[in-house]
Motif scaffolding. Structure first.
Motif, PDB file in Angstrom:
ATOM      1  N   TYR A 128       0.823  -1.213   0.000  1.00  0.00           N
ATOM      2  CA  TYR A 128       0.000   0.000   0.000  1.00  0.00           C
ATOM      3  C   TYR A 128       0.854   1.259   0.000  1.00  0.00           C
ATOM      4  CZ  TYR A 128      -3.083   3.663   1.772  1.00  0.00           C
ATOM      5  OH  TYR A 128      -3.760   4.833   1.933  1.00  0.00           O
ATOM      6  N   VAL A 129       1.852   1.303   0.868  1.00  0.00           N
ATOM      7  CA  VAL A 129       2.683   2.507   0.993  1.00  0.00           C
ATOM      8  C   VAL A 129       3.430   2.788  -0.304  1.00  0.00           C
ATOM      9  CG1 VAL A 129       4.720   3.463   2.139  1.00  0.00           C
ATOM     10  CG2 VAL A 129       2.928   2.367   3.493  1.00  0.00           C
TER      11      VAL A 129
ATOM     12  N   ALA B  43       2.616   1.641  -3.372  1.00  0.00           N
ATOM     13  CA  ALA B  43       1.687   1.861  -4.484  1.00  0.00           C
ATOM     14  C   ALA B  43       1.101   3.269  -4.484  1.00  0.00           C
ATOM     15  CB  ALA B  43       0.569   0.828  -4.444  1.00  0.00           C
ATOM     16  N   ARG B  44       0.867   3.824  -3.307  1.00  0.00           N
ATOM     17  CA  ARG B  44       0.183   5.126  -3.237  1.00  0.00           C
ATOM     18  C   ARG B  44       1.117   6.311  -3.459  1.00  0.00           C
ATOM     19  NH1 ARG B  44       0.249   7.956   1.736  1.00  0.00           N
ATOM     20  NH2 ARG B  44      -1.859   8.690   1.325  1.00  0.00           N
ATOM     21  N   SER B  45       2.409   6.099  -3.409  1.00  0.00           N
ATOM     22  CA  SER B  45       3.357   7.201  -3.561  1.00  0.00           C
ATOM     23  C   SER B  45       4.303   6.921  -4.725  1.00  0.00           C
ATOM     24  CB  SER B  45       4.161   7.399  -2.269  1.00  0.00           C
ATOM     25  OG  SER B  45       5.124   8.417  -2.429  1.00  0.00           O
ATOM     26  N   ARG B  46       4.123   7.653  -5.812  1.00  0.00           N
ATOM     27  CA  ARG B  46       4.946   7.422  -6.997  1.00  0.00           C
ATOM     28  C   ARG B  46       6.425   7.692  -6.727  1.00  0.00           C
ATOM     29  NH1 ARG B  46       3.461   6.515 -12.124  1.00  0.00           N
ATOM     30  NH2 ARG B  46       5.033   6.824 -13.749  1.00  0.00           N
TER      31      ARG B  46
ATOM     32  N   TRP C 288       8.508   4.591  -6.129  1.00  0.00           N
ATOM     33  CA  TRP C 288       8.631   3.579  -7.175  1.00  0.00           C
ATOM     34  C   TRP C 288      10.087   3.486  -7.618  1.00  0.00           C
ATOM     35  CZ3 TRP C 288       3.840   4.217 -10.922  1.00  0.00           C
ATOM     36  CH2 TRP C 288       2.674   4.095 -10.161  1.00  0.00           C
TER      37      TRP C 288
END
Length: 306
Positions: free
Chosen positions: A50-51, A53-56, A59
């Motif tokens: 979650y952490v 995935a929600r913050s580009r 990546w």
């Protein structure tokens, strides 16, 4: 771990016997231990996914491997632990999830374990390049390359685990005073699986372990021998970016990094050794070792490693 540990071998002699239940102390201990590991493991791994995935901005190649590892660990936990806990309260070897559940459980456990080991190996190589070859890492440690590697890891894990869709099935078992029950077990005799077991041991335990030891040793050597100068130490963080640290970093900080890397390798080796060792022993020994407390402890170590 991935198949019933029954010793019945579908012998009609057992059809009129009374079922064997686990002792109450074993049920309570197993339920608390595995339940705690399951809840903690699922929450922790889902939070990682979650952490990231929600913050580009998160990546990165490293986090790509960590997300893949978290997904693999969740698969193992979901496919294994609930059945382990339920089995504490059922007549010996009973399987309640049906024919499809038996096949999927065995397949998903092997898939998750194999993908997890390969992700650890890929992550280790990525960390080695990022720390010890920072300028090479700017070209090699990219998000696109990491996604391709993760994709290949899962494709290989799926293909390698696919035979289990055809190697496990349910068999009827009969106990005095009970209607016909089912157990999930091998389709063939255990001896016919030895090649598969030892290939698993080499590909998904010994090779990743040796790779971790070798590369983390090189990482430790690289960190310890960084020159104490005013020039910055460059470490790649992925996507072609690097982070600089001043060369006068304290020795104690470097020592802590080396210790952390040693712990990573040690945990992988130690937590998997009891169960892998048991598989090897039972594969070659005439009399199988099936102590229920040892089985609980060895499986608990595997789930704890998730």
């Amino acid at each position: 771990m991935n198949i019933s540990t029954s010793l019945h071998d579908h012998d009609p002699e057992f059809w009129t016997q009374d079922p064997i239940y686990f002792p109450l102390s074993y049920r309570i201990t197993g339920t608390i231990l595995l339940g705690f590991i399951f809840i903690l493991g699922i929450i922790g791994n889902l939070l990682v996914v979650y952490v990231v995935a929600r913050s580009r901005s998160m990546w990165s190649p490293t986090n790509c491997y960590l997300v893949s590892l978290a997904i693999a660990d969740c698969i193992v936990l979901v496919a294994s632990v609930p059945q382990e806990i339920v089995s504490f309260y059922l007549p010996g070897s009973e399987w309640i999830w049906g024919d499809v559940g038996c096949v999927l459980s065995v397949f998903l456990q092997n898939l998750g374990i194999n993908a997890s080991s390969l992700c650890v190996a890929a992550f280790t190589v990525e960390r080695y390049i990022a720390i010890c070859k920072p300028f090479l890492a700017q070209a090699m440690c990219t998000l696109r390359r990491a996604l391709k590697i993760v994709f290949c890891v899962w494709i290989f894990a799926v293909l390698y685990s696919t035979p289990w869709l055809f190697l496990a099935t349910t068999f009827p078992i009969f106990y005095r005073g009970y209607p016909p029950l089912k157990m999930c077990d091998h389709k063939l005799s255990r001896e016919q699986y030895l090649g598969y077991y030892f290939t698993d041991l080499i590909l998904f335990y010994l090779i990743p372990l040796l790779l971790c030891i070798l590369l983390y040793s090189k990482i430790a050597h690289c960190i310890i021998n960084q020159p104490f100068t005013g020039s910055p130490i460059v470490i790649s963080t992925g996507n072609g970016h690097t982070t600089e640290f001043q060369g006068n970093t304290r020795t104690s900080s470097r020592t802590q990094v080396v210790k952390m890397l040693a712990i990573v390798s040690a945990l992988f080796a130690v937590l998997w050794l009891p169960y892998r060792g048991l598989l090897v022993y039972n594969s070659v020994a005439e009399e199988k070792f099936m102590n229920v407390w040892y089985l609980l402890a060895s499986k608990g170590c595997i789930y704890l490693n998730r």
